[in-house]
Design a protein around this motif. Sequence first.
Motif, mmCIF file in Angstrom:
data_model
loop_
_atom_site.group_PDB
_atom_site.id
_atom_site.type_symbol
_atom_site.label_atom_id
_atom_site.label_comp_id
_atom_site.label_asym_id
_atom_site.label_seq_id
_atom_site.Cartn_x
_atom_site.Cartn_y
_atom_site.Cartn_z
ATOM 1 N N LEU A 32 2.200 -10.906 3.446
ATOM 2 C CA LEU A 32 2.623 -10.301 4.614
ATOM 3 C C LEU A 32 4.178 -9.559 4.390
ATOM 4 O O LEU A 32 4.315 -8.212 4.565
ATOM 5 C CB LEU A 32 3.102 -11.326 5.671
ATOM 6 N N ASP A 33 4.904 -10.051 3.574
ATOM 7 C CA ASP A 33 6.374 -9.595 3.016
ATOM 8 C C ASP A 33 6.053 -8.234 2.376
ATOM 9 O O ASP A 33 6.792 -7.042 2.652
ATOM 10 C CB ASP A 33 7.108 -10.410 2.177
ATOM 11 N N TRP B 11 4.846 -5.731 4.874
ATOM 12 C CA TRP B 11 5.579 -5.081 5.783
ATOM 13 C C TRP B 11 6.869 -4.307 5.165
ATOM 14 O O TRP B 11 7.203 -3.404 5.920
ATOM 15 C CB TRP B 11 6.395 -6.484 6.464
ATOM 16 N N GLU B 12 7.310 -4.766 4.125
ATOM 17 C CA GLU B 12 8.220 -3.843 3.284
ATOM 18 C C GLU B 12 7.921 -2.105 3.289
ATOM 19 O O GLU B 12 8.726 -1.425 3.549
ATOM 20 C CB GLU B 12 8.472 -4.420 2.077
ATOM 21 N N HIS C 24 9.611 -8.095 13.530
ATOM 22 C CA HIS C 24 9.630 -8.279 11.956
ATOM 23 C C HIS C 24 8.685 -8.923 11.412
ATOM 24 O O HIS C 24 8.391 -10.093 11.866
ATOM 25 C CB HIS C 24 11.028 -8.759 11.500
ATOM 26 N N GLN C 25 7.809 -8.279 10.717
ATOM 27 C CA GLN C 25 6.741 -8.922 9.876
ATOM 28 C C GLN C 25 5.479 -9.286 10.784
ATOM 29 O O GLN C 25 4.698 -9.981 10.614
ATOM 30 C CB GLN C 25 7.421 -10.086 9.029
ATOM 31 N N HIS C 26 5.702 -8.857 12.023
ATOM 32 C CA HIS C 26 4.416 -9.254 13.092
ATOM 33 C C HIS C 26 3.798 -7.770 13.525
ATOM 34 O O HIS C 26 2.605 -7.808 13.172
ATOM 35 C CB HIS C 26 4.743 -10.062 13.998
ATOM 36 N N THR D 88 -3.309 -11.090 3.703
ATOM 37 C CA THR D 88 -2.696 -10.383 5.130
ATOM 38 C C THR D 88 -3.925 -9.490 5.613
ATOM 39 O O THR D 88 -4.323 -8.760 4.838
ATOM 40 C CB THR D 88 -1.380 -9.701 4.955
#
Length: 154
Positions: A16-17, A20-21, A79-81, A108
């Motif tokens: 997920l990181d 999202w990045e 954030h991250q969702h 993810t």
Amino acid sequence: MGFYQFKSSQYFNNSLDELWEFISNPRNLKTITPDYMGFDIQTEDLPEKMYEGMIIKYKVSPALGIKTTWVTEITHVKHQHYFVDEQRMGPYKVWHHEHFLEPAGTGTIMRDIVSYQPPFGILGNLANTILIKRKLNEIFDYRSMALKERFPQE
């Protein structure tokens, strides 16, 4: 006046990181948009991370090569969702695009929900049947392919 929804989902082996990045950087939108859309970000000094209230201006050719200005606002960010962009000016009467990321096993899932209403009443409904729905499928198919290249699945 028709109101429509388009949904898409894609699984990635990536964290997920990592996803999202990439997707939370508004500069990356051009890299996952088909060239024929003529997508050009007009906002100067665009930051690397989106935030609630952010306004982004683009030039885009959604149909027939006709350039139009599209202005969106990032209305929600968790954030991250998820994040949500809404059209403030552009080719649609209504455009509301939700982007979700959720952990799935070791990877993810990315889900998109686009709720939209074409302009021009019954003519917009006809345009959706003939053109818009097909174009959204093409754009998200391209986006899926571009993301698979960016995040190869082993």
